[in-house]
Write a protein that holds these residues in place. Sequence first.
Motif, PDB file in Angstrom:
ATOM      1  N   PHE A 121      -1.228   0.635  -4.101  1.00 44.85           N
ATOM      2  CA  PHE A 121       0.134   0.071  -4.080  1.00 44.85           C
ATOM      3  C   PHE A 121       0.826   0.219  -5.435  1.00 44.85           C
ATOM      4  O   PHE A 121       1.877  -0.346  -5.665  1.00 44.85           O
ATOM      5  CB  PHE A 121       0.087  -1.417  -3.687  1.00 44.85           C
ATOM      6  CG  PHE A 121      -0.560  -1.654  -2.352  1.00 44.85           C
ATOM      7  CD1 PHE A 121       0.061  -1.232  -1.182  1.00 44.85           C
ATOM      8  CD2 PHE A 121      -1.800  -2.262  -2.257  1.00 44.85           C
ATOM      9  CE1 PHE A 121      -0.538  -1.417   0.047  1.00 44.85           C
ATOM     10  CE2 PHE A 121      -2.416  -2.456  -1.027  1.00 44.85           C
ATOM     11  CZ  PHE A 121      -1.771  -2.025   0.128  1.00 44.85           C
TER      12      PHE A 121
ATOM     13  N   ASN B  55       2.444   2.571  -6.792  1.00 45.00           N
ATOM     14  CA  ASN B  55       3.798   3.131  -6.767  1.00 45.00           C
ATOM     15  C   ASN B  55       4.855   2.091  -6.394  1.00 45.00           C
ATOM     16  O   ASN B  55       6.024   2.252  -6.696  1.00 45.00           O
ATOM     17  CB  ASN B  55       3.867   4.302  -5.791  1.00 45.00           C
ATOM     18  CG  ASN B  55       3.071   5.485  -6.327  1.00 45.00           C
ATOM     19  OD1 ASN B  55       2.813   5.551  -7.528  1.00 45.00           O
ATOM     20  ND2 ASN B  55       2.654   6.365  -5.443  1.00 45.00           N
ATOM     21  N   TYR B  56       4.411   1.012  -5.721  1.00 44.63           N
ATOM     22  CA  TYR B  56       5.375  -0.027  -5.311  1.00 44.63           C
ATOM     23  C   TYR B  56       5.405  -1.204  -6.278  1.00 44.63           C
ATOM     24  O   TYR B  56       6.454  -1.733  -6.598  1.00 44.63           O
ATOM     25  CB  TYR B  56       5.028  -0.550  -3.904  1.00 44.63           C
ATOM     26  CG  TYR B  56       4.881   0.551  -2.896  1.00 44.63           C
ATOM     27  CD1 TYR B  56       6.003   1.226  -2.404  1.00 44.63           C
ATOM     28  CD2 TYR B  56       3.621   0.950  -2.462  1.00 44.63           C
ATOM     29  CE1 TYR B  56       5.870   2.262  -1.493  1.00 44.63           C
ATOM     30  CE2 TYR B  56       3.471   1.994  -1.546  1.00 44.63           C
ATOM     31  CZ  TYR B  56       4.602   2.646  -1.068  1.00 44.63           C
ATOM     32  OH  TYR B  56       4.470   3.663  -0.181  1.00 44.63           O
TER      33      TYR B  56
END
Lengths: 72, 722
Positions: free
Chosen positions: B683, B685-686
């Motif tokens: 996660f 990248n988020y």
Amino acid sequence: MKYQLEIPNMSCNHCVMKIKKIFEKYSVEVTDVNLSDKFIIIEDKSELKEIDKIKEDLADLDYFVENIRKIE
Amino acid sequence: MQEIKKIKITGMTCSMCVRTIEKKLNKLEGVYKININLTSETASVEFDNNKVSINDIIQNIEDVGYGAKIDVESEFPVKKNALIFPIVSLVISILMMLSMNFDYVHHKFYYFYPIITFLILLFLSKDIFINAYKNIKNYNLNMDVMYATGIFVSFASSLLGTFYHIDYEYYDTAIMLAAFLRIGKFIENNAKKNTNLVLNKLKKMIPERVLKKVNDQFVETDLKLVNKDDYIKILPGNIIPVDGFVVEGNSVVNEASITGEPFDKSKTVNDYVYAGSINQNGYLIVKVDKIGEKSIIGEIIEILENAQIGKTQYHKLVDKISKIFLPIVSLIAIFSFIINFLVLNNSLAFSLSSAISVLVIACPCALALATPTAISVGFGIAAKYGFLIKNIETVERYVDIDTLIFDKTGTLTYGIPNVEKLYIVKGSHENLLQIAYNLEINSNHTFASAIIEQAQKHSSNNQLPISEFHEIPGKGLNAIVDDKKYYIGSFNYLLENEIYLNSEQKLLYQNIIEQGGSPVFLFTDKELLAFFDIRDKIKEEAREIIEYFKSKEKAIYILSGDNKKTVETIARKLNVCNYYGELLPNDKKKLIEKLNQEGKNTMFIGDGINDILALTEAKLGIAVSNSTDIAKEAGDIILLNKSLKSLILLDKLLNRIFFQIKINLFWAMIYNIILIPIASGVFYNYIRITISPGISALFMAISSISIVLFSLSLNKFRGEVL
């Protein structure tokens, strides 16, 4: 085409990574590295069309290319 | 021959370790039962010594990577300066990390990094690798395997980076990982020891040297050389080392460590003193009755130790989770690598780091420590207040209790009845008292002491020849006194023997009962001789206790062997609607059985020895102990503190322990649920947050330590002065 490039101040894995990144930028693949003899082998289909730019970029990182030799 | 032995085990960190040892020992022929206590690091093993020896058992425990010793009292030697090397290693890893950013230094030490790292890991994580190897050899996946995998992958990948120039060179991570694991384990073990603080304090409480009487002189000697009936001298300020009778001296003694009652008690000749109490101001010479394990403090220690053996439903839940935890975590680590590297096109370094972080941050240790640490600390506090909790399941069962059943005599009342009046039908006052005295002197019934005391008060306590003594529980007794058969007992016992009251006597009888008294009849097989009006006072705090539990929406019942009218009077005074009198011990049991069948979760509170059947029938039994022989008491909880008010404190404490277990489990679960996905990096990248392997090791240690600290917060529990 494969070429052998001598880079005398290439001393460690970090140097290899930095050098690899520059070649990757110009779509040139680094196929082998020899840290003790300070050379790398690259495979370049464009027959070193971008080598001057690559050398410039490497020089910016204080890696200076000496002796480029065609091996295949 | 069947034998039970206690073994000290070291190196266990979580339920995985417990399961590994249980699995290994269960395979041994002749091993019947194994109970392992993670926090006290002890195991109780039941085995047939003809089929398997204790040495085989110890060898098998060692084979799966744990230390084992028969002597549970002994401590494994604590390595001095155990923290120095991990801290030095941590500093080296930080220097390595910094140096790698300076090309000049990096080039200079390029081939030293793997050598330094290898040497550090050799010393720092040798144990982890040996244990991991032993577990893999036994087809077992435990946390050491995970840690060893994490460290190995980190080191091996760095080697590939150095020599084959893959995009990974994090020697500092491998060292950091190993160092944090060592530091974390050290802190966790020390914190864990504190969870058994009360138990350890009790064990160390008894002095090893005592003043023993030898040839009319008191000489200092080892407590081990003291035997029953020896005489020992206890100086002011010293802890009494044995149970025994005072034969000389006067003093004030504090028994708080045993009963939780803070008030000092004066002791003089013929008084009984208990091991573990503190002699305050005068010297005492004591005739030794019970020593060591047989003394009251020895029994308390044994109950406390045994109480922590066994498993709650939460233990069982954690066991189930543990079975699948590590395989799932291993799969998550592999998938996180694949997704990061192949799907999300993250760098090899990032993908490898994430996989290692998952392996390291996953912490079943915190889950496993959640229940036992809360139980250890909680039961220790309970012992401090004079509550001995015998079973680990007690806490769970207690919170479900909806029906409280009180025994009347000795529990709601003082249980020290007095003869209010003696009504004579036939014979002289002196003679009737004499007969009653000789009948009751052989009985343990609470009314017996009232009649004996009355006889002694009137000097009617001469011993007469007595034979054919029979006691009928719940009814009365009969015997031949001075060649004539006499009976003494309840109204029902009188009727059973076909002796009936006249109208005047009936009126008196009714009157006694309405006043809350208990009539006891003395008769022959032909006629009534006299009856005693015996009264037992309601304890001052009884009403408060009943109101407290009513406010908690618990149903209250009063059961008694006493006559119905007396029970009714007491129940009315206490504002209780459900009451039953004239019950034999078996009737009480049947009534509780019926309530249980109706789906009620019953708790019986009685005064121990008299109420064994009821105490064992109820889902939870609380014995208000008047006895020093506590190990023989029935009941899941023994109240050494006789004040009924302690039930309120017990209620608060047990609810607090249960709440702590739930908080601990929630924290351990949520910790893993949140941190494993973050560590996996998928996660990133988020959320732009990731956790490096070194920090994962730190988090892993923090999770276990936080659970132990949470449990230690139970120590803040303060009860009111009883």
